[in-house]
Design a protein around this motif. Structure first.
Motif, mmCIF file in Angstrom:
data_model
loop_
_atom_site.group_PDB
_atom_site.id
_atom_site.type_symbol
_atom_site.label_atom_id
_atom_site.label_comp_id
_atom_site.label_asym_id
_atom_site.label_seq_id
_atom_site.Cartn_x
_atom_site.Cartn_y
_atom_site.Cartn_z
ATOM 1 N N ALA A 31 0.828 -1.211 0.000
ATOM 2 C CA ALA A 31 0.000 0.000 0.000
ATOM 3 C C ALA A 31 0.860 1.258 0.000
ATOM 4 N N HIS A 32 1.936 1.251 0.793
ATOM 5 C CA HIS A 32 2.825 2.416 0.815
ATOM 6 C C HIS A 32 3.552 2.566 -0.524
ATOM 7 N N ALA A 33 3.884 1.453 -1.161
ATOM 8 C CA ALA A 33 4.522 1.524 -2.474
ATOM 9 C C ALA A 33 3.548 2.087 -3.516
ATOM 10 N N ALA A 34 2.279 1.693 -3.446
ATOM 11 C CA ALA A 34 1.277 2.226 -4.368
ATOM 12 C C ALA A 34 1.085 3.728 -4.161
ATOM 13 N N ARG A 35 1.062 4.163 -2.906
ATOM 14 C CA ARG A 35 0.939 5.592 -2.627
ATOM 15 C C ARG A 35 2.157 6.357 -3.128
ATOM 16 N N THR A 36 3.357 5.804 -2.907
ATOM 17 C CA THR A 36 4.578 6.462 -3.384
ATOM 18 C C THR A 36 4.604 6.533 -4.899
ATOM 19 N N LEU A 37 4.140 5.476 -5.550
ATOM 20 C CA LEU A 37 4.098 5.473 -7.013
ATOM 21 C C LEU A 37 3.147 6.552 -7.528
ATOM 22 N N TRP A 38 2.030 6.719 -6.876
ATOM 23 C CA TRP A 38 1.111 7.806 -7.236
ATOM 24 C C TRP A 38 1.810 9.155 -7.123
ATOM 25 N N ASN A 39 2.530 9.386 -6.019
ATOM 26 C CA ASN A 39 3.221 10.664 -5.825
ATOM 27 C C ASN A 39 4.309 10.882 -6.875
ATOM 28 N N LEU A 40 5.011 9.806 -7.240
ATOM 29 C CA LEU A 40 6.033 9.929 -8.285
ATOM 30 C C LEU A 40 5.382 10.266 -9.634
ATOM 31 N N LEU A 41 4.240 9.644 -9.904
ATOM 32 C CA LEU A 41 3.519 9.961 -11.133
ATOM 33 C C LEU A 41 3.084 11.418 -11.153
ATOM 34 N N HIS A 42 2.614 11.908 -10.019
ATOM 35 C CA HIS A 42 2.158 13.296 -9.962
ATOM 36 C C HIS A 42 3.333 14.260 -10.145
ATOM 37 N N ALA A 43 4.472 13.932 -9.543
ATOM 38 C CA ALA A 43 5.654 14.775 -9.735
ATOM 39 C C ALA A 43 6.115 14.746 -11.196
ATOM 40 N N TRP A 44 6.077 13.559 -11.812
ATOM 41 C CA TRP A 44 6.437 13.447 -13.235
ATOM 42 C C TRP A 44 5.487 14.267 -14.096
ATOM 43 N N TRP A 45 4.188 14.217 -13.784
ATOM 44 C CA TRP A 45 3.190 14.951 -14.561
ATOM 45 C C TRP A 45 3.449 16.462 -14.497
ATOM 46 N N ARG A 46 3.745 16.969 -13.311
ATOM 47 C CA ARG A 46 3.969 18.405 -13.156
ATOM 48 C C ARG A 46 5.276 18.845 -13.805
ATOM 49 N N ALA A 58 4.248 7.780 -19.453
ATOM 50 C CA ALA A 58 4.081 7.525 -18.019
ATOM 51 C C ALA A 58 4.398 6.071 -17.694
ATOM 52 N N ASP A 59 4.000 5.133 -18.562
ATOM 53 C CA ASP A 59 4.311 3.720 -18.342
ATOM 54 C C ASP A 59 5.821 3.492 -18.347
ATOM 55 N N ALA A 60 6.524 4.145 -19.275
ATOM 56 C CA ALA A 60 7.984 4.018 -19.305
ATOM 57 C C ALA A 60 8.615 4.591 -18.043
ATOM 58 N N ALA A 61 8.079 5.690 -17.537
ATOM 59 C CA ALA A 61 8.604 6.284 -16.299
ATOM 60 C C ALA A 61 8.387 5.362 -15.107
ATOM 61 N N ALA A 77 3.333 -5.938 -10.561
ATOM 62 C CA ALA A 77 3.314 -5.135 -11.785
ATOM 63 C C ALA A 77 1.892 -4.749 -12.183
ATOM 64 N N GLN A 78 0.929 -5.683 -12.022
ATOM 65 C CA GLN A 78 -0.455 -5.367 -12.371
ATOM 66 C C GLN A 78 -1.019 -4.272 -11.483
ATOM 67 N N ALA A 79 -0.653 -4.278 -10.212
ATOM 68 C CA ALA A 79 -1.108 -3.227 -9.298
ATOM 69 C C ALA A 79 -0.498 -1.883 -9.663
ATOM 70 N N ALA A 80 0.754 -1.885 -10.109
ATOM 71 C CA ALA A 80 1.395 -0.642 -10.543
ATOM 72 C C ALA A 80 0.689 -0.072 -11.767
ATOM 73 N N GLN A 81 0.306 -0.946 -12.713
ATOM 74 C CA GLN A 81 -0.437 -0.482 -13.881
ATOM 75 C C GLN A 81 -1.805 0.072 -13.479
ATOM 76 N N ALA A 82 -2.404 -0.511 -12.445
ATOM 77 C CA ALA A 82 -3.693 -0.004 -11.968
ATOM 78 C C ALA A 82 -3.555 1.404 -11.390
ATOM 79 N N VAL A 83 -2.438 1.675 -10.694
ATOM 80 C CA VAL A 83 -2.181 3.029 -10.184
ATOM 81 C C VAL A 83 -2.090 4.013 -11.346
ATOM 82 N N LEU A 84 -1.411 3.607 -12.421
ATOM 83 C CA LEU A 84 -1.268 4.466 -13.591
ATOM 84 C C LEU A 84 -2.631 4.774 -14.210
ATOM 85 N N ARG A 85 -3.461 3.758 -14.397
ATOM 86 C CA ARG A 85 -4.779 3.981 -14.995
ATOM 87 C C ARG A 85 -5.659 4.852 -14.105
#
Length: 426
Positions: A31-46, A58-61, A77-85
């Motif tokens: 769960a903490h890894a999923a939350r961190t991945l979300w934050n990394l995605l948001h930082a990448w987006w900005r 975003a998938d490559a990142a 890996a499937q859970a990480a893709q779910a965070v991306l979607r």
């Protein structure tokens, strides 16, 4: 049976997990890894230019981050893709005006969750009457509380199956929410009577036929005393904490115990709501409720410095009572339960339902003498009775007069329905 007589239904079912201590740590890490991945995605987006913000980039990142950051590897890996979607869907909802823009997720202020997008990874089996087993990726086989028949084994198929799940943590521990798809027989029109429903604080649900549904306190006297003691203890410990100092472990443990008692109360409230709305949906064919603007009703009366509000404490207490009754959730439950059983639910304008006399139809100032009593001040009438019952009768009368509200497509605006011939007044 023809395909026209069948309808596809998608719903969720939540069950309690029985995790071992080592398994709890593994799910917490995911769960903490999923939350961190979300934050990394948001930082990448900005950080990225607008023309580079694509799903492929975003998938490559994400793949690069999972290779470079060790603790992200605990997330499947499937859970990480779910965070991306989910992140891209959050932006889509924002652009369409349904939600605010996504933001960073804090460690202690966001519900912990992990998505399992593939239903075939779950491998669900039933152990006995009370427990089942489910496979959680990178955690192992886990027991869960079996309270509903799920489409597994001989009951599963192309149309009846579990499409995925989500692990969710609340104050009472980890739970799993299954996403279920089922093919059911299309319900026939419900032949039950019409009924108007008035929601309130002193009487949670009052029906136009005189029936009322009430409940007691969600916590026992012992639990309420414990909650009060814990809240006082937390207040003392917060008072002695310096500005900017981290929350102590003792204070955090106190907050956890408070959250546990409140979650227990919420679970009991949900149980009462589900049982009550199911009984109403099975009994009546047409339900009529008020179209309440709950967000406006619970606004604070504090006012401004130039124009301070009046009776702020009383209004604050009323707001808490309205939130506790969860009127919107009750209407949501009635909506999908009546549709599944072949009934219909309609909404009518809220103004006037509490002040109008359901016997003579007049609206006379001062008729609502108290929260519970209505006495018509019309000298030719003088009817008196329960105020909630009177409001419920008015709700049904407005519907029979053709004043049902029809939401406009894609908006919260409502329109006047076509006037129909009024039914005989009861």
């Amino acid at each position: 049976m023809s395909q026209d007589a069948l309808v596809k239904r998608q719903f969720g079912h939540r069950a309690r997990l029985a995790l071992a201590p080592a398994q709890v740590l593994k799910v917490d890490d995911q769960a903490h890894a999923a939350r961190t991945l979300w934050n990394l995605l948001h930082a990448w987006w900005r950080m990225m230019p607008k023309d580079k913000r694509s799903l492929a980039n975003a998938d490559a990142a994400i793949r690069q981050a999972r290779e470079g950051v060790d603790f992200l590897a605990v997330l499947p890996a499937q859970a990480a893709q779910a965070v991306l979607r989910t992140y891209f869907q959050a932006w889509k909802n924002c652009w369409e005006g349904r939600t605010d823009a996504p933001n960073f997720k804090g460690r202690f202020h966001v519900a912990m969750s992990v998505d399992i997008p593939q239903g075939r990874d779950l491998n669900i089996t039933r152990v006995h009457r009370r427990w089942g087993m489910v496979n959680i990726p990178k955690v192992g086989r886990v027991r869960f509380r079996w309270t509903k028949n799920l489409p597994v084994g001989k009951h599963a198929g192309a149309e009846n199956r579990i499409t995925g799940a989500r692990l969710i943590k609340d104050a009472l521990g980890w739970h799993i929410a299954f996403r279920v798809q089922a093919l059911e027989v299309k319900p026939t029109p419900h032949q039950g009577p019409e009924v108007g429903i008035d929601v309130g604080v002193s009487v949670p649900l009052a029906l136009s036929d005189g029936e009322t549904y009430e409940h007691g306190d969600w916590l026992t006297d012992k639990e309420k005393a414990e909650l009060l003691s814990l809240e006082q203890r937390a207040a003392r410990r917060r008072r002695h904490r310096r500005s900017g100092e981290r929350t102590s472990r003792r204070l955090r443990r106190t907050h956890v115990r408070i959250a546990g008692l409140r979650a227990k109360a919420k679970r009991r409230a949900l149980d009462w709501q589900h049982k009550t709305t199911t009984h109403i949906a099975r009994t009546y064919g047409t339900l009529v409720v008020e179209a309440l603007a709950i967000t406006s009703m619970v606004k604070s009366a504090k006012g401004t410095v130039e124009e301070p509000g009046k009776n702020v404490a009383q209004k604050s207490g009323l707001n808490r009572s309205i939130h506790a009754e969860a009127w919107g959730r009750t209407v949501t439950m009635l909506t999908y339960k009546t549709a599944r059983l072949g009934g219909t639910l309609h909404k009518v304008p809220a103004p006037g339902t509490s002040q109008r006399c359901s016997a003579c139809g007049s609206t006379t100032p001062g008729s609502r003498e108290s929260q519970a009593v209505f006495v018509c001040k019309n000298p030719d009438c003088g009817w008196s009775g329960n105020a909630d019952h009177n409001a419920a009768r008015n709700v049904l009368y407005f519907y029979r007069m053709g004043l049902a509200l029809i939401p406009a497509a894609g908006r919260a605006v409502v329109r006047r329905a076509k006037r129909v011939k009024p039914a005989t007044a009861r």
